[in-house]
Design a protein around this motif. Sequence first.
Motif, PDB file in Angstrom:
ATOM      1  N   THR A  24       0.848  -1.191   0.000  1.00 24.34           N
ATOM      2  CA  THR A  24       0.000   0.000   0.000  1.00 24.34           C
ATOM      3  C   THR A  24       0.882   1.238   0.000  1.00 24.34           C
ATOM      4  O   THR A  24       1.819   1.341   0.784  1.00 24.34           O
ATOM      5  N   ILE A  25       0.552   2.148  -0.894  1.00 27.70           N
ATOM      6  CA  ILE A  25       1.251   3.423  -0.986  1.00 27.70           C
ATOM      7  C   ILE A  25       0.217   4.510  -0.738  1.00 27.70           C
ATOM      8  O   ILE A  25      -0.886   4.469  -1.291  1.00 27.70           O
ATOM      9  N   ASP A  26       0.552   5.475   0.117  1.00 22.39           N
ATOM     10  CA  ASP A  26      -0.394   6.536   0.439  1.00 22.39           C
ATOM     11  C   ASP A  26       0.376   7.802   0.802  1.00 22.39           C
ATOM     12  O   ASP A  26       1.580   7.772   1.043  1.00 22.39           O
ATOM     13  N   GLY A  27      -0.353   8.890   0.876  1.00 27.20           N
ATOM     14  CA  GLY A  27       0.225  10.172   1.239  1.00 27.20           C
ATOM     15  C   GLY A  27      -0.236  10.615   2.615  1.00 27.20           C
ATOM     16  O   GLY A  27      -1.089   9.980   3.236  1.00 27.20           O
ATOM     17  N   PRO A  28       0.303  11.729   3.071  1.00 25.43           N
ATOM     18  CA  PRO A  28      -0.078  12.256   4.386  1.00 25.43           C
ATOM     19  C   PRO A  28      -1.453  12.927   4.326  1.00 25.43           C
ATOM     20  O   PRO A  28      -1.883  13.381   3.258  1.00 25.43           O
TER      21      PRO A  28
END
Length: 139
Positions: A24-28
């Motif tokens: 999983t890749i996500d941002g703040p």
Amino acid sequence: MKATLDWQDGLEFSGSADSDHKVTIDGPPDLGGKNAGFRPMEMMLLSVGGCSAMDVMHILKKSRQDVTDCRIEVEGTRAETEPKVFTDIHVQFIVTGRDLNEKHVARAVELSADKYCSASIMLAKAVNMTHGYTIEAAE
């Protein structure tokens, strides 16, 4: 080799590749993410560390070193202005074992950095890449 990213929500993506594993890749949150996964630049550091770690451990095993633990710390410094690329990356190996031969450890790190780690060698064309090691005796 192929990788695929599937959008989940906001800035969250599920990534998969030929090995059929998922990440999983996500941002703040302040950019619209939910902090549900790694940041892309964190993944880059993990990729360099993982590639180098596999090389070093394979080489040390072939040289019959009694490694009981290995920790790789990868630190990246980014430019202050956009696109905030990495300017420096340091890969530090902390190798623990019984009667480890320093020449073998040094050679394994050197071979990974200069010959085998495709991730590190590729990035070294644009980033100041350094490698180091510390040897600790196993208890």
